[in-house]
Design a protein around this motif. Structure first.
Motif, short mmCIF file in Angstrom:
data_model
loop_
_atom_site.label_atom_id
_atom_site.label_comp_id
_atom_site.label_asym_id
_atom_site.label_seq_id
_atom_site.Cartn_x
_atom_site.Cartn_y
_atom_site.Cartn_z
N SER A 164 0.63 -1.09 0.55
CA SER A 164 0.19 -0.23 0.16
C SER A 164 1.30 1.34 -0.02
O SER A 164 2.04 1.39 0.41
N ALA A 165 0.05 2.18 -0.61
CA ALA A 165 1.26 3.52 -0.54
C ALA A 165 1.14 3.88 0.81
O ALA A 165 1.77 5.12 1.33
N ALA A 166 0.76 3.73 1.77
CA ALA A 166 0.02 3.89 2.78
C ALA A 166 1.74 3.09 3.39
O ALA A 166 2.54 4.28 4.67
N GLU A 167 1.73 2.58 3.24
CA GLU A 167 3.27 2.01 3.84
C GLU A 167 5.00 2.18 3.51
O GLU A 167 5.58 2.73 4.24
N MET A 168 4.96 2.98 2.30
CA MET A 168 5.99 3.13 1.41
C MET A 168 5.68 4.18 2.66
O MET A 168 6.99 4.90 2.48
N GLU A 169 4.40 5.56 2.62
CA GLU A 169 4.87 6.90 2.86
C GLU A 169 5.65 7.01 4.15
O GLU A 169 6.12 7.29 4.35
N ASP A 170 5.20 5.59 5.20
CA ASP A 170 6.05 5.17 6.83
C ASP A 170 7.33 4.94 6.49
O ASP A 170 7.76 5.71 6.90
#
Length: 161
Positions: A70-76
């Protein structure tokens, strides 16, 4: 007309004529040096203010190539923050943050001037899902375990091609 007299007539930049007949030109070395140094310092100052202006602050960081992550994982995982200057982003250094994720195979950071950054991610391909006790694990084609999967059915194997 003597040769030295001829030199006097045609030489406008001459400071003096030496006893040997050689012409000693007045060199305005320090004037040229000062002018060149002034122009260079003004150009460097303009470049410095232009590169550090808010015009190049990052407004958007987006991710491409995500299928399983997910994009949220990459943003983290990302240390690239909006509002920082695009010239201060070291692509090699920041790409190492993303490769720490087990599903990420390769990362390329592309700067879209003046205010956007694209993170191109190549994911590892899950070749098989193996159930073990109450968990399921995804395996890569070379045989090492990528991740533990939650809520996954039993044995799934991709084609060998």
């Amino acid at each position: 007309m003597k040769f030295n007299d001829f030199k006097k007539d045609i030489c406008y930049n001459c400071h003096s004529i030496l006893a040997t007949g050689e012409v000693f030109y007045e060199k305005n070395f320090f004037g040229k040096l000062f002018r060149n140094a002034l122009v260079l310092s003004i150009v460097l100052l303009c470049i410095y203010f232009f590169m550090n202006s808010t015009f190049f602050n990052i407004e958007k960081v987006y991710f491409t190539g995500l299928n399983q992550i997910s994009a949220a994982e990459m943003e983290d995982l990302s240390k690239i923050k909006t509002g920082s200057n695009i010239f201060k982003i070291n692509s090699r250094l920041y790409s190492k943050d993303f490769v720490a994720h087990p599903m990420v195979k390769q990362v390329e950071i592309v700067k879209h001037f003046p205010r956007q950054i694209e993170v191109q991610i190549t994911e590892r391909v899950t070749w098989a899902v193996i159930p073990y006790q109450k968990n399921s694990f995804s395996l890569m084609k070379r045989g090492f375990v990528l991740t533990r999967l939650l809520n996954c059915p039993g044995l799934i194997i991709r084609s060998l091609l």
